[in-house]
Write an enzyme that holds these catalytic residues in place. Structure first.
Site, PDB file in Angstrom:
ATOM      1  N   VAL A  68       0.816  -1.231   0.000  1.00 63.20           N
ATOM      2  CA  VAL A  68       0.000   0.000   0.000  1.00 63.20           C
ATOM      3  C   VAL A  68       0.842   1.270   0.000  1.00 63.20           C
ATOM      4  O   VAL A  68       0.319   2.360  -0.225  1.00 63.20           O
ATOM      5  CB  VAL A  68      -0.999   0.049   1.184  1.00 63.20           C
ATOM      6  CG1 VAL A  68      -2.066  -1.027   1.045  1.00 63.20           C
ATOM      7  CG2 VAL A  68      -0.287  -0.042   2.524  1.00 63.20           C
ATOM      8  N   SER A 143      -7.860   3.171  15.301  1.00 63.04           N
ATOM      9  CA  SER A 143      -7.591   2.218  16.391  1.00 63.04           C
ATOM     10  C   SER A 143      -8.023   2.846  17.707  1.00 63.04           C
ATOM     11  O   SER A 143      -8.053   4.083  17.837  1.00 63.04           O
ATOM     12  CB  SER A 143      -6.083   1.924  16.448  1.00 63.04           C
ATOM     13  OG  SER A 143      -5.736   1.376  17.709  1.00 63.04           O
ATOM     14  N   TYR A 156       2.458   4.297  16.239  1.00 60.87           N
ATOM     15  CA  TYR A 156       1.184   3.689  15.843  1.00 60.87           C
ATOM     16  C   TYR A 156       0.024   4.653  16.104  1.00 60.87           C
ATOM     17  O   TYR A 156      -0.808   4.904  15.224  1.00 60.87           O
ATOM     18  CB  TYR A 156       1.005   2.388  16.622  1.00 60.87           C
ATOM     19  CG  TYR A 156      -0.209   1.572  16.259  1.00 60.87           C
ATOM     20  CD1 TYR A 156      -0.220   0.776  15.122  1.00 60.87           C
ATOM     21  CD2 TYR A 156      -1.346   1.596  17.061  1.00 60.87           C
ATOM     22  CE1 TYR A 156      -1.338   0.013  14.796  1.00 60.87           C
ATOM     23  CE2 TYR A 156      -2.464   0.837  16.748  1.00 60.87           C
ATOM     24  CZ  TYR A 156      -2.451   0.043  15.614  1.00 60.87           C
ATOM     25  OH  TYR A 156      -3.567  -0.695  15.292  1.00 60.87           O
ATOM     26  N   ALA A 158       0.097   7.911  16.549  1.00 60.13           N
ATOM     27  CA  ALA A 158       0.179   9.133  15.741  1.00 60.13           C
ATOM     28  C   ALA A 158      -0.343   8.874  14.338  1.00 60.13           C
ATOM     29  O   ALA A 158      -1.070   9.696  13.759  1.00 60.13           O
ATOM     30  CB  ALA A 158       1.624   9.627  15.698  1.00 60.13           C
ATOM     31  N   LYS A 160      -2.503   6.583  13.453  1.00 56.06           N
ATOM     32  CA  LYS A 160      -3.954   6.362  13.497  1.00 56.06           C
ATOM     33  C   LYS A 160      -4.695   7.684  13.753  1.00 56.06           C
ATOM     34  O   LYS A 160      -5.796   7.900  13.229  1.00 56.06           O
ATOM     35  CB  LYS A 160      -4.292   5.327  14.578  1.00 56.06           C
ATOM     36  CG  LYS A 160      -3.741   3.926  14.296  1.00 56.06           C
ATOM     37  CD  LYS A 160      -4.271   3.350  12.993  1.00 56.06           C
ATOM     38  CE  LYS A 160      -3.901   1.880  12.816  1.00 56.06           C
ATOM     39  NZ  LYS A 160      -4.356   1.332  11.535  1.00 56.06           N
ATOM     40  N   ILE A 189      -8.387  -6.768  19.216  1.00 57.02           N
ATOM     41  CA  ILE A 189      -9.020  -7.801  18.388  1.00 57.02           C
ATOM     42  C   ILE A 189      -8.034  -8.950  18.198  1.00 57.02           C
ATOM     43  O   ILE A 189      -6.851  -8.723  17.918  1.00 57.02           O
ATOM     44  CB  ILE A 189      -9.407  -7.235  16.989  1.00 57.02           C
ATOM     45  CG1 ILE A 189     -10.210  -5.928  17.117  1.00 57.02           C
ATOM     46  CG2 ILE A 189     -10.175  -8.290  16.190  1.00 57.02           C
ATOM     47  CD1 ILE A 189     -11.561  -6.037  17.755  1.00 57.02           C
TER      48      ILE A 189
END
Ligand SMILES: NC(=O)c1ccc[n+]([C@@H]2O[C@H](COP(=O)([O-])OP(=O)(O)OC[C@H]3O[C@@H](n4cnc5c(N)ncnc54)[C@H](O)[C@@H]3O)[C@@H](O)[C@H]2O)c1
Length: 254
Positions: A68, A143, A156, A158, A160, A189
């Site tokens: 991606v 998240s 992570y 920052a 999100k 999850i």
């Protein structure tokens, strides 16, 4: 409203991160709801597994092996869809390091995948929807990390948080064209991302996460997939720029 609002028959969805975990659950559920699903991921074997599940349910899957962070390749894959009604930008990676030990390369990698990867997918999908006059739905992956300050989660969280701001900004810009943009911000999850590969450590983490939720359990990929189906479908026709939190009640922001 009739249950048919959840029906995606005749629609096309593009799902990143579709080789496993939450992305696979989303791809399969969107296909079960009737959509033709384009599954994108960097993991070819996982993609084949997802496509087999969709085929097994009588659905139609197309597979795109890509990273991606490769804007050109991602754009080519999105534009290969004859029409595009739904984007679910799910692909992401985890990184944990204390602020004082965080290196530039850690931050760059997480921002590249978790923020820019989502941004590129949103840009390409929105362009296709606008070009065809499609009143589509874009779902981004944030998240529960955006709702709290978790130790180690600078990069992570920052990335999100940036996804949330992208979601709100894009929702404002494309709303007048009938395109909706919403985020999901799941709690903990059970997926390959959260698998500690050590049963004792896993049980310890899951017990700690369970204590945080009024519902008394951790989440499963299908818990998130159902939230994504709601946002992807006409059931959420008056909802845009929002964050939906399948998190068992672990956080309850206003
Ligand atoms: N599992 C959780 O508790 C949880 C909670 C909140 C948010 N999330 C988010 O949900 C999303 C899915 O997470 P998951 O738990 O299913 O993780 P996962 O690791 O099981 O799945 C992530 C998928 O993304 C793919 N991917 C990663 N980097 C990629 C790249 N550069 N290009 C293409 N594909 C790439 C992986 O191959 C994998 O198939 C992520 O964005 C994650 O941050 C997960």
């Amino acid at each position: 409203m009739a249950l048919s609002a959840y029906d995606l028959s005749g629609r096309t969805a593009f799902v990143t991160g579709a080789a496993g975990g939450i992305g696979r659950a989303c791809a399969v559920l969107l296909a079960e709801a009737g959509a033709t699903v384009h599954c994108a991921d960097r993991d070819p074997d996982g993609l084949d597994g997802t496509a087999a599940l969709i085929d097994g349910h009588g659905g139609t899957a197309h597979v795109h092996v890509l990273d991606v962070t490769d804007r050109a390749r991602l754009g080519e894959a999105v534009r290969s869809c004859e029409r595009l009604d739904v984007l679910a930008a799910i692909a992401g990676i985890m990184h944990s390091s204390p602020v004082l030990e965080t290196r530039d390369e850690d931050l760059d990698r997480v921002l590249d995948v978790n923020f820019k990867g989502v941004l590129y997918a949103c840009q390409e999908a929105a362009r296709v929807m606008l070009a065809h006059g499609t009143r589509g739905s874009i779902v981004t992956m944030a998240s529960g990390a955006v709702d709290t300050g978790g130790a180690g989660l600078l990069c992570y969280g920052a990335a999100k948080a940036a996804v949330v701001q992208l979601t709100r900004t894009l929702a404002t810009e494309v709303g007048p064209h009938g395109i909706r943009v919403n985020a999901v911000a799941p709690g903990w999850i059970r997926t390959p991302m959260t698998d500690r590969h050590d049963r004792e450590a896993q049980a310890h983490t899951e017990a700690a996460m369970t204590r945080l939720t009024p519902l008394g359990r951790v989440g499963e990929p299908d818990d998130v997939a159902h939230a994504v189906l709601y946002l992807a479908s006409d059931a959420s026709a008056f909802t845009t720029g929002q964050i939906l939190r399948p998190n068992g009640g672990a956080a309850m922001p206003w």
